[in-house]
Design a protein around this motif. Structure first.
Motif, PDB file in Angstrom:
ATOM      1  N   THR A 188      -2.093 -42.939 -23.589  1.00 57.50           N
ATOM      2  CA  THR A 188      -1.713 -43.658 -24.800  1.00 57.50           C
ATOM      3  C   THR A 188      -3.152 -43.867 -25.950  1.00 57.50           C
ATOM      4  N   ASP A 189      -4.168 -42.880 -25.151  1.00 58.28           N
ATOM      5  CA  ASP A 189      -5.655 -43.159 -24.510  1.00 58.28           C
ATOM      6  C   ASP A 189      -5.550 -41.598 -25.561  1.00 58.28           C
ATOM      7  N   ALA A 194      -0.981 -33.963 -34.520  1.00 56.51           N
ATOM      8  CA  ALA A 194      -0.940 -34.614 -35.388  1.00 56.51           C
ATOM      9  C   ALA A 194      -0.091 -33.941 -36.477  1.00 56.51           C
ATOM     10  N   PRO A 195       1.099 -35.030 -36.983  1.00 57.61           N
ATOM     11  CA  PRO A 195       1.740 -34.064 -38.742  1.00 57.61           C
ATOM     12  C   PRO A 195       0.851 -33.791 -39.273  1.00 57.61           C
ATOM     13  N   GLY A 196       0.462 -32.201 -39.338  1.00 56.67           N
ATOM     14  CA  GLY A 196      -0.337 -31.501 -40.629  1.00 56.67           C
ATOM     15  C   GLY A 196      -0.983 -30.331 -40.008  1.00 56.67           C
ATOM     16  N   VAL A 225       0.748 -35.275 -18.193  1.00 59.27           N
ATOM     17  CA  VAL A 225       0.628 -36.366 -18.834  1.00 59.27           C
ATOM     18  C   VAL A 225       1.920 -35.962 -20.172  1.00 59.27           C
ATOM     19  N   VAL A 226       2.581 -36.798 -20.437  1.00 61.75           N
ATOM     20  CA  VAL A 226       3.599 -37.041 -21.562  1.00 61.75           C
ATOM     21  C   VAL A 226       2.875 -37.863 -22.558  1.00 61.75           C
ATOM     22  N   TRP A 227       2.853 -36.078 -23.284  1.00 60.92           N
ATOM     23  CA  TRP A 227       2.085 -36.608 -24.671  1.00 60.92           C
ATOM     24  C   TRP A 227       3.347 -37.398 -26.039  1.00 60.92           C
ATOM     25  N   GLU A 232       2.240 -43.872 -33.813  1.00 65.63           N
ATOM     26  CA  GLU A 232       2.520 -44.948 -33.128  1.00 65.63           C
ATOM     27  C   GLU A 232       2.539 -45.251 -31.603  1.00 65.63           C
ATOM     28  N   ARG A 233       2.559 -44.539 -31.057  1.00 62.83           N
ATOM     29  CA  ARG A 233       2.169 -43.552 -29.726  1.00 62.83           C
ATOM     30  C   ARG A 233       3.238 -44.126 -28.834  1.00 62.83           C
ATOM     31  N   ARG A 234       4.478 -43.968 -29.915  1.00 55.56           N
ATOM     32  CA  ARG A 234       5.490 -44.086 -29.034  1.00 55.56           C
ATOM     33  C   ARG A 234       7.239 -43.624 -28.932  1.00 55.56           C
TER      34      ARG A 234
END
Length: 366
Positions: A188-189, A194-196, A225-227, A232-234
């Motif tokens: 989550t850190d 990211a989009p784009g 690690v899971v990205w 939203e970090r969801r």
């Protein structure tokens, strides 16, 4: 037919048969390299030129080459396999060529003709064919890559000169301990993309940006690690450098779900192969999305029975345990699942010639 003629210079000091045999007995992963490499240059207005097969070795570079300063670079990864009858093949090389060109579009780099890409692989593998391992599960890993060589520090425009290179490395199992479930850390850190952004491009900067998150996973006692999504970090996206696939149900009710390609995920060749292979084995596949909460509740209810990562290097890597800052759970019994292992066996069987190849995925070299 190739669009270029290759100038061939063979190594004057290739590894001896004894040296090669010693390496192939325990090659590890990415530690050793074959005797030769392929290089092809590009210049705006001239196109691709100066195709060479030459001895493996250092590449002279100007310190002001743009790759050092602005990371205009991309790469691919695939394998050459020695089948039981001695035939050497690769797996879906045209798909790797197409993906490299999609990455090139995003990174403002020149596209390389698919046939030239494949010709370069074939030439290197044919020349260094004695480096293709015979041991089951081992292969010759091929690394095509391209980077900017323009000598300039300006940031107002992309480079106009590039070098395409192919090197090869005999490799054993990606995980030295064998096929055992990994534990994963929910990051989550940090986010991978990211989009784009450049998430769907196979460019080195994405991997450099992942090192901090991977280090954090190790600090937390996890293997990978899971990205999660950047907004939203969801929503679950990838694991390490692999695509994720979730197995629901068992027996006749088994189905698969993999996060859809949204522009932030790498379109994996192994992932795509699973999307084609699984339905033919009677296992439906859906591309969608899954949240961390849905992943946890699905495992706790027994609805999600297995989870695995897939990619060229590891093929399939089962996930047995998930850990986050405020949660932790086990997947199934924590072991490698039957569906994961069946899919792995089928895919590897095609690659090594032990299973039929109705898809035309196997590309014979020699």
């Amino acid at each position: 037919m190739s669009t270029l003629d290759f100038d061939i210079t063979l190594s004057e000091r290739p590894a001896s048969a004894a040296e090669r045999a010693g390496i192939l007995a325990d090659p590890g992963w990415g530690r050793h390299f074959t005797d030769h490499m392929v290089t092809i240059r590009y210049a705006a207005g001239k196109g691709w030129y100066d195709a060479r097969l030459e001895p493996y070795g250092p590449i002279p570079m100007d310190p002001a080459s743009q790759v050092f300063h602005y990371s205009q670079e991309l790469f691919e990864g695939l394998k050459a396999y020695r089948q039981a009858d001695g035939t050497i093949v690769t797996f879906r090389p045209h798909a790797n060529a197409a993906r490299m060109n999609r990455s090139a579009q995003r990174m403002a780099m020149p596209e390389i003709p698919e046939q030239l890409f494949v010709d370069a692989l074939e030439l290197l593998v044919r020349t260094d064919r004695e480096w293709v391992p015979t041991q089951e599960g081992h292969s010759l890993y091929l690394r095509p890559f391209m980077f900017a060589t323009t000598r300039a520090l300006g940031v107002n425009q992309p480079a106009d000169e590039f070098l395409f290179v192919v090197i090869a490395s005999p490799s054993g199992n990606y995980y030295a301990r064998g096929i055992k479930p990994v534990s994963v850390w929910l990051s989550t850190d940090y986010t991978r993309a990211a989009p784009g952004g450049t998430g769907e491009a196979k460019t080195g900067g994405n991997y450099a940006a992942s090192f901090a998150g991977q280090a954090q996973a190790v600090e937390q006692g996890c293997d990978q690690v899971v990205w999660l999504d950047a907004a939203e970090r969801r929503w679950v996206e990838e694991v390490g450098s692999m695509n994720l696939i979730f197995v629901y149900g068992s027996g006749t009710t088994t189905r698969l779900l993999t996060p859809a390609l949204t522009g932030t995920l790498l379109p994996g060749i192994t992932r795509d192969s699973m999307l084609k292979l699984a339905p033919d084995l009677g296992i439906p596949v859906e591309e969608g999305r899954i949240s961390v909460d849905e992943w946890q509740s699905g495992c706790e209810s027994g609805e999600i029975t297995e989870v695995f990562g897939c990619g060229t290097a590891a093929v399939i890597s089962p996930v047995g345990h998930v850990k986050g800052a405020d949660r932790e759970w086990k997947i199934g019994d924590g072991g490698a699942g039957a569906v994961s292992m069946r899919l792995r066996e089928e895919l590897i069987g095609i690659q090594y010639g032990a299973r039929p190849d109705p898809y035309g995925w196997v590309h014979k070299i020699v």
